[in-house]
Design a protein around this motif. Structure first.
Motif, PDB file in Angstrom:
ATOM      1  N   GLY A   1       0.811  -1.211   0.000  1.00 49.80           N
ATOM      2  CA  GLY A   1       0.000   0.000   0.000  1.00 49.80           C
ATOM      3  C   GLY A   1       0.844   1.261   0.000  1.00 49.80           C
ATOM      4  O   GLY A   1       1.782   1.407  -0.784  1.00 49.80           O
ATOM      5  N   GLU A   2       0.529   2.180   0.916  1.00 50.79           N
ATOM      6  CA  GLU A   2       1.214   3.480   0.953  1.00 50.79           C
ATOM      7  C   GLU A   2       2.698   3.352   1.309  1.00 50.79           C
ATOM      8  O   GLU A   2       3.466   4.300   1.118  1.00 50.79           O
ATOM      9  N   ASN A   3       3.113   2.188   1.805  1.00 49.76           N
ATOM     10  CA  ASN A   3       4.522   1.993   2.151  1.00 49.76           C
ATOM     11  C   ASN A   3       5.355   1.503   0.960  1.00 49.76           C
ATOM     12  O   ASN A   3       6.550   1.262   1.098  1.00 49.76           O
ATOM     13  N   THR A   4       4.712   1.371  -0.191  1.00 53.74           N
ATOM     14  CA  THR A   4       5.406   0.859  -1.381  1.00 53.74           C
ATOM     15  C   THR A   4       6.644   1.678  -1.743  1.00 53.74           C
ATOM     16  O   THR A   4       7.728   1.109  -1.912  1.00 53.74           O
TER      17      THR A   4
ATOM     18  N   GLU B   1       8.545   3.587   0.031  1.00 56.12           N
ATOM     19  CA  GLU B   1       9.560   3.488   1.076  1.00 56.12           C
ATOM     20  C   GLU B   1      10.324   2.169   0.965  1.00 56.12           C
ATOM     21  O   GLU B   1      11.554   2.147   1.045  1.00 56.12           O
TER      22      GLU B   1
ATOM     23  N   GLY C   1       3.079   2.213  -7.867  1.00 58.47           N
ATOM     24  CA  GLY C   1       2.482   3.352  -7.165  1.00 58.47           C
ATOM     25  C   GLY C   1       2.455   3.152  -5.674  1.00 58.47           C
ATOM     26  O   GLY C   1       3.488   2.943  -5.031  1.00 58.47           O
ATOM     27  N   THR C   2       1.249   3.200  -5.132  1.00 61.63           N
ATOM     28  CA  THR C   2       1.054   2.931  -3.701  1.00 61.63           C
ATOM     29  C   THR C   2       0.194   1.677  -3.519  1.00 61.63           C
ATOM     30  O   THR C   2      -0.582   1.567  -2.564  1.00 61.63           O
ATOM     31  N   GLU C   3       0.340   0.744  -4.460  1.00 66.64           N
ATOM     32  CA  GLU C   3      -0.416  -0.518  -4.390  1.00 66.64           C
ATOM     33  C   GLU C   3       0.411  -1.643  -3.773  1.00 66.64           C
ATOM     34  O   GLU C   3      -0.067  -2.391  -2.926  1.00 66.64           O
TER      35      GLU C   3
ATOM     36  N   LYS D   1       6.902  -2.668   8.495  1.00 63.91           N
ATOM     37  CA  LYS D   1       5.589  -2.271   7.962  1.00 63.91           C
ATOM     38  C   LYS D   1       5.077  -3.223   6.890  1.00 63.91           C
ATOM     39  O   LYS D   1       4.259  -2.843   6.055  1.00 63.91           O
TER      40      LYS D   1
END
Length: 379
Positions: free
Chosen positions: A327-330, A332, A348-350, A374
């Motif tokens: 998700g949003e940690n992609t 990073e 992306g953020t997937e 995470k």
């Protein structure tokens, strides 16, 4: 006229308003896997493109090194390869149409059967999403409309929703098994049940680019489905298991009612002499190839077991890759891998797709996961 005068005259020429088709502005751009960063003291590994990390078999390299006729056009029908495949798969050679990789073969199918009707109304092509990122590009360029059906939470096709999405405008349905980038494969019973719900005039394309790596005994076999269903087309490639990604050789398998039209749209000379020779030789040394592929499957098993030991939750991995639902940690995690000289494929953020590579690459990937707090944890 002096050079200065010519330059001034050229500067005065107004560039025409050259515009591409409007559909281009609506399509995503294909993002190829990036090469790894060069980090002092670390071996760099590319795990971003689902490539086979090993070169072709020695017999293949020897065979293509002997080809001296590349000043001539190749056989447009790839007769030698189709004959070898016919024997290998126990199917008629006439049912095989070659292309520049399985994507080239898919583009031929779309060009033949999907576009717009005589009134300019776009056809529809249904496929799961997220899946192979070239699908929306190829469908859009064909002139058809994409109908993207979201995957289920476990990364599998939502076949119920895909069947419900069929309309009078539907011409093609794409099934990606194992699904790239998430990894699960469809089962034979799932596909049989799905086909029973789809009109017989809709082509169902079973994209099996990663079939060499499938070990689930319940997984669908596209060739068996093609034998039983006239509207099934199978896509396969030599890019993955055989390690011939750079030579671009794939093929589709379908019945004569389909191939008679596919041959009209087939790109002439799409498969070079080198590619055909490499593919034929790979088939003739299939036993050696299976041993090499099994080594990658064993590494996949080790990586999956390592992730599960860390408490990470991942979809069933039946290709030569694993999917991390970050998700949003992609971004990073991708940056962290880059700092360790590993190139992974971030969406992306997937999430992130990580190819199964050399043993050292896989071990380093697991080490990164061991320190990352995470990850997609088992609840």
């Amino acid at each position: 006229m002096t050079t200065t005068e010519k330059d001034a005259q050229t500067a005065d020429v107004q560039a025409p308003a050259i515009r591409p088709r409007t559909v281009l502005g609506k399509l995503p751009r294909y993002a190829a896997g990036k090469p790894p960063e060069v980090i002092d003291g670390l071996q760099s590994y590319k795990l971003s493109s689902n490539e086979n990390p090993f070169p072709p078999l020695p017999a293949v390299l020897e065979a293509i090194s002997k080809r001296q006729d590349i000043n001539r056009y190749p056989d447009p029908l790839s007769t030698a390869l189709r004959t070898e495949l016919a024997s290998f798969l126990d199917i008629p050679a006439e049912d095989i149409v070659t292309g520049g990789g399985s994507l080239g073969a898919l583009n031929q199918i779309l060009a033949t059967f999907a576009g717009q009707d005589e009134h300019g109304v776009p056809d529809e092509v249904i496929y799961p999403w997220r899946s192979f990122e070239a699908y929306p590009i190829s469908v859009g360029l064909s002139g058809a409309d994409s109908v993207q059906v979201p995957l289920l939470p476990d990364g599998t096709h939502d076949l119920e929703a895909m069947a419900a999405a069929v309309t009078d405008r539907t011409r093609i349905i794409l099934l990606c098994t194992p699904n790239n980038p998430t990894g699960p494969a469809l089962t034979a019973s799932q596909v049989e049940n799905f086909l029973a719900r789809v009109r017989s005039d809709v082509l169902v394309v079973i994209d099996e680019a990663y079939e060499d790596f499938v070990r689930d005994p319940e997984a669908v076999n596209g060739i068996e489905m093609y034998r039983r269903h006239p509207n099934v087309v199978v896509l396969r490639t030599f890019s993955k298991g055989a390690g011939l990604a750079g030579l671009r050789v794939g093929y589709s398998v379908s019945h004569p009612a389909v191939t008679q039209y596919l041959r009209v749209a087939a790109v002439p000379f799409a498969v070079s002499q080198l590619a055909e020779t490499a593919a034929v030789t790979s088939l003739r040394h299939h036993g050696e190839l299976v041993e090499r592929i099994q080594g990658l499957v064993a590494e996949r098993t080790r990586v999956v077991a390592g992730l599960k030991e860390l408490g990470w939750r991942i979809p069933d991995a039946q290709g030569n890759f694993v999917w991390l639902d970050l998700g949003e940690n992609t971004p990073e995690f991708a940056a962290l891998a880059e700092q360790q000289a590993l190139a992974v494929r971030a969406f992306g953020t997937e999430g992130i797709r990580v190819t199964i590579g050399e043993e050292g690459a896989n071990t380093r990937f697991l080490a990164i996961c061991a320190t990352y707090t995470k990850g997609p944890r088992v609840s």
